[in-house]
Motif scaffolding. Sequence first.
Motif, PDB file in Angstrom:
ATOM      1  N   ALA A  95      21.801 -10.863  29.332  1.00 39.90           N
ATOM      2  CA  ALA A  95      21.410  -9.641  28.629  1.00 39.90           C
ATOM      3  C   ALA A  95      21.179  -9.985  27.162  1.00 39.90           C
ATOM      4  N   VAL A 155      21.595  -1.595  27.732  1.00 43.21           N
ATOM      5  CA  VAL A 155      21.142  -2.987  27.817  1.00 43.21           C
ATOM      6  C   VAL A 155      19.776  -3.071  27.141  1.00 43.21           C
ATOM      7  N   ASP A 183      16.322  -5.479  26.396  1.00 45.55           N
ATOM      8  CA  ASP A 183      15.523  -6.621  26.838  1.00 45.55           C
ATOM      9  C   ASP A 183      14.352  -6.808  25.877  1.00 45.55           C
ATOM     10  N   TYR A 201      19.348  -6.443  35.480  1.00 42.68           N
ATOM     11  CA  TYR A 201      20.191  -6.393  34.282  1.00 42.68           C
ATOM     12  C   TYR A 201      21.167  -5.213  34.354  1.00 42.68           C
TER      13      TYR A 201
END
Length: 373
Positions: free
Chosen positions: A112, A127, A129, A146
């Motif tokens: 992550a 999270v 990205d 994720y």
Amino acid sequence: MHIRASQADRVASCPGSIIHVTGEVLSSRDLGASHLGTAAHEALAAFVMGDTPNLDLDEIAERYDVDREELGQLYGTGTYAWNSQLEQEFTAPETEVALEAKVGSLRLTGHADVISVDGSYRWAIEVLDWESGRVRRGHRNQLRSYAYLALVRARKADQEPEKITVYTVWLRHREIDVSTYTPKQLDQWASDLADRVTSWNGVYTTGDHCAFCPKKTTCLAKLNEERALVQAFTGPEASGLSRLSPESVYDTYRRVKEIERAVKGALAQFKEHVESVGEVASGDRALVLAERGRTTIDARKAWPVLSEVLSQDELAEAVSISKTAITKAVRANAKGSKKAAVSDVLDQLEAAGAITKSSSQYLKDGKRGVKSE
């Protein structure tokens, strides 16, 4: 069986791509863009954790051998997105977090870029990205990977979040996508992915995901599809594009680009083969390695000689100046803001009429309705 989060979309489309057969030849391709992405991730991780006093983009660009200006653009987009929107969502950020989970007989792993757990009201996980690719590819299964990995990590700490939210920042496109999942949805997704892999029926499914498949050079399904496509353009009754619908033209273009990449890879293998075994003959023809000479003139050493025999105008005609080299030199010698120093020099050059801007048309595969710069 091991699946990385970055492989999840390919595996979901074609489970056979992850199942290795004894004796099968697998291939991989080193992509320069991946080095730029790694460099951007490192810089942004330092920024998110507040380590900017020790952050040196010049050093990072040199270490990864990537373009400093391009790295700066990705970094600038990421920092703006964080400051303007994301920081308030990630109350306790951690960066580059290694995650792992077991799903039946599958082992799912991923990193992550940023993760945060908020327990102030009801447990929630965020999270982040960072996406640095030039093409916006569908990657919903990667995002779910994720999210699921983050969920499993929370459960190991006896936390059951109400929701898991994944933010995707498209650094080149300056856009943010937000996807939110519940634990129930993620548990079902993980179970379905495991079932698809363990109950694979032996059929390979082709598509855009083939570009990243280690079996792409030996997969008969992919090879047969490419043969049929080549024949459509080169056979005795080539149909070309005029009879195709717009959707088919676009799909055919994507496939032809895949063939182009495959051909470049094949030609490189021919060269490697001749390097290994020497001349490869067929009748009066042969494949051999030939030398292609190139002469380079050192400008610093040549200048005193040329200035004696050429006028200033003639020298100017013979010499070209690299914008990248000038930018790098100005940045290296800047006393204050490197960005401001570069901008000032370029403004002066443009005012002096030293810069000529031109444009040309090229075929771009991009998002519909978005104008090219």
